[in-house]
Enzyme design. Structure first.
Site, PDB file in Angstrom:
ATOM      1  CG  ASN A  67      -1.973  -1.061   1.167  1.00  0.00           C
ATOM      2  OD1 ASN A  67      -2.603  -1.274   0.133  1.00  0.00           O
ATOM      3  ND2 ASN A  67      -2.175  -1.754   2.277  1.00  0.00           N
ATOM      4  CB  CYS A  76      -5.046  -5.387  -4.919  1.00  0.00           C
ATOM      5  SG  CYS A  76      -5.482  -3.867  -5.798  1.00  0.00           S
ATOM      6  CG  ASN A 157      -8.538  -7.136   1.021  1.00  0.00           C
ATOM      7  OD1 ASN A 157      -9.721  -7.315   0.785  1.00  0.00           O
ATOM      8  ND2 ASN A 157      -7.767  -6.450   0.198  1.00  0.00           N
ATOM      9  CG  HIS A 159     -13.594  -5.369   2.000  1.00  0.00           C
ATOM     10  ND1 HIS A 159     -13.350  -4.196   1.324  1.00  0.00           N
ATOM     11  CD2 HIS A 159     -12.732  -6.286   1.501  1.00  0.00           C
ATOM     12  CE1 HIS A 159     -12.373  -4.398   0.447  1.00  0.00           C
ATOM     13  NE2 HIS A 159     -11.991  -5.657   0.531  1.00  0.00           N
ATOM     14  CG  ASN A 190      -9.823  -2.614   2.579  1.00  0.00           C
ATOM     15  OD1 ASN A 190      -9.023  -1.803   2.133  1.00  0.00           O
ATOM     16  ND2 ASN A 190      -9.506  -3.886   2.796  1.00  0.00           N
ATOM     17  CD  GLU A 208      -8.223   0.244  -2.160  1.00  0.00           C
ATOM     18  OE1 GLU A 208      -7.355  -0.624  -1.898  1.00  0.00           O
ATOM     19  OE2 GLU A 208      -8.456   0.644  -3.316  1.00  0.00           O
ATOM     20  NE  ARG A 209      -5.821  -3.909   5.030  1.00  0.00           N
ATOM     21  CZ  ARG A 209      -5.615  -5.232   5.108  1.00  0.00           C
ATOM     22  NH1 ARG A 209      -5.687  -5.845   6.272  1.00  0.00           N
ATOM     23  NH2 ARG A 209      -5.385  -5.930   4.020  1.00  0.00           N
ATOM     24  CB  CYS A 217     -11.779  -0.753  -3.683  1.00  0.00           C
ATOM     25  SG  CYS A 217     -11.207  -2.070  -2.570  1.00  0.00           S
ATOM     26  N   GLY A 218     -11.476  -3.250  -6.191  1.00  0.00           N
ATOM     27  CA  GLY A 218     -12.069  -4.479  -6.701  1.00  0.00           C
ATOM     28  C   GLY A 218     -12.587  -5.391  -5.606  1.00  0.00           C
ATOM     29  N   GLY A 220     -13.367  -4.451  -2.666  1.00  0.00           N
ATOM     30  CA  GLY A 220     -14.471  -3.722  -2.038  1.00  0.00           C
ATOM     31  C   GLY A 220     -15.772  -3.897  -2.798  1.00  0.00           C
TER      32      GLY A 220
END
Length: 281
Positions: A67, A76, A157, A159, A190, A208-209, A217-218, A220
């Protein structure tokens, strides 16, 4: 002056600096990532993407994601589409398997040049997110300002997706960092704010974190569709409109989430690695 080559890519405006580490690997640490990502003194990006030799025998490449703040992300979606397009151009095969910290991701370059990615199964257990304590992830006991009771999902990740009447009206710049670092999320989170529109379409904005507000954000978008279906707000397939454009998301009956969208090459160049690592300033 000799420099280190890089590729600048983006998925719907979520932008990346891509370094190919398979031949001449740089020593990349958090400071290096921050310096490269800096939009004033570096190249500028939301994430630094490292292409590395795969460890898994069935993968074509391994992908690491750093990041803008130097922290490492497990997944990602937009970057996966970008790397899949590079691998397809390199191998001549439209299908690829990309190794990530979140697992092996199957990708396909479609005839319209969009890329479809199997992001793996959506995980919804409280330990999977992870949360600091046991809780129903369909309706988390959490509120801040106008945001309350998010749905939590792990798509490689963590969310937290908040449903609101108008995603545009939320001050995500103020609320995002506070929620990202909330004690309920030991690995941070996120933050998505989503509005379900007519026809089951979803309007989504994401903090985004480790990167802040991004144009897309995919993971997300995948989390938003899963969250909306869990709440009974949409079917298992929908388009998700982000600041930078639209992704098509489908949550299959087997639990896997398929994301389809574009991957774009912005430009190629080179940089002085010593300068961006902090020496010589």
């Amino acid at each position: 002056m000799a420099g280190t080559p890089f590729i600048k890519m983006h998925g719907l405006g979520n932008d990346f600096v891509v370094l190919d580490q398979r031949r001449d690997a740089l020593m990349i640490n958090a400071e290096t990532a921050r310096n490269i990502a800096d939009r004033r003194t570096g190249i500028g990006c939301d994430q630094l993407i490292l292409i590395e030799p795969p460890r898994h025998p069935s993968a074509q490449v391994s992908m690491r994601i750093l990041n803008a703040d130097g922290s490492e992300a497990e997944a990602c979606g937009n970057a996966t589409r970008c790397i899949a397009s590079l691998v397809a151009a390199e191998t001549g095969d439209n299908r690829a398997r990309i190794e990530t910290l979140a697992g092996l991701l199957e990708t396909e370059l479609l005839p319209d040049r969009n890329v479809a990615v199997d992001m793996g199964p959506a995980r919804t257990g409280w330990r999977d997110i992870p949360l600091a304590r046991e809780m129903d992830t369909d309706r988390i006991d959490l509120a801040l300002g106008p945001l309350r009771e998010p749905v939590c999902t792990n798509i490689g990740n963590p969310h937290a997706t908040f449903f609101v009447p108008d995603a545009e009206a939320i001050d995500l710049a103020a609320l995002g960092p506070r929620l990202e670092h909330h004690k309920l999320f030991p690995e941070r989170v996120n933050v998505g704010v989503a509005t379900v529109q007519e026809g089951g379409h979803i309007r989504l904005r994401v903090w985004e974190r480790g990167a802040g507000i991004t144009r897309a954000c995919g993971t997300g978008a995948c989390a938003a569709l899963v969250a909306a279906h869990r709440r009974g707000l949409t079917e298992r397939e929908a388009t998700v409109a982000l600041d930078g454009g639209t992704l098509a998301i489908r949550w299959r009956e087997d639990g896997h989430v398929i994301m389809t969208g574009p991957a774009s090459l912005a430009f190629e160049g080179s940089f002085d690695a010593a300068l961006l690592a902090g020496s010589g300033r």
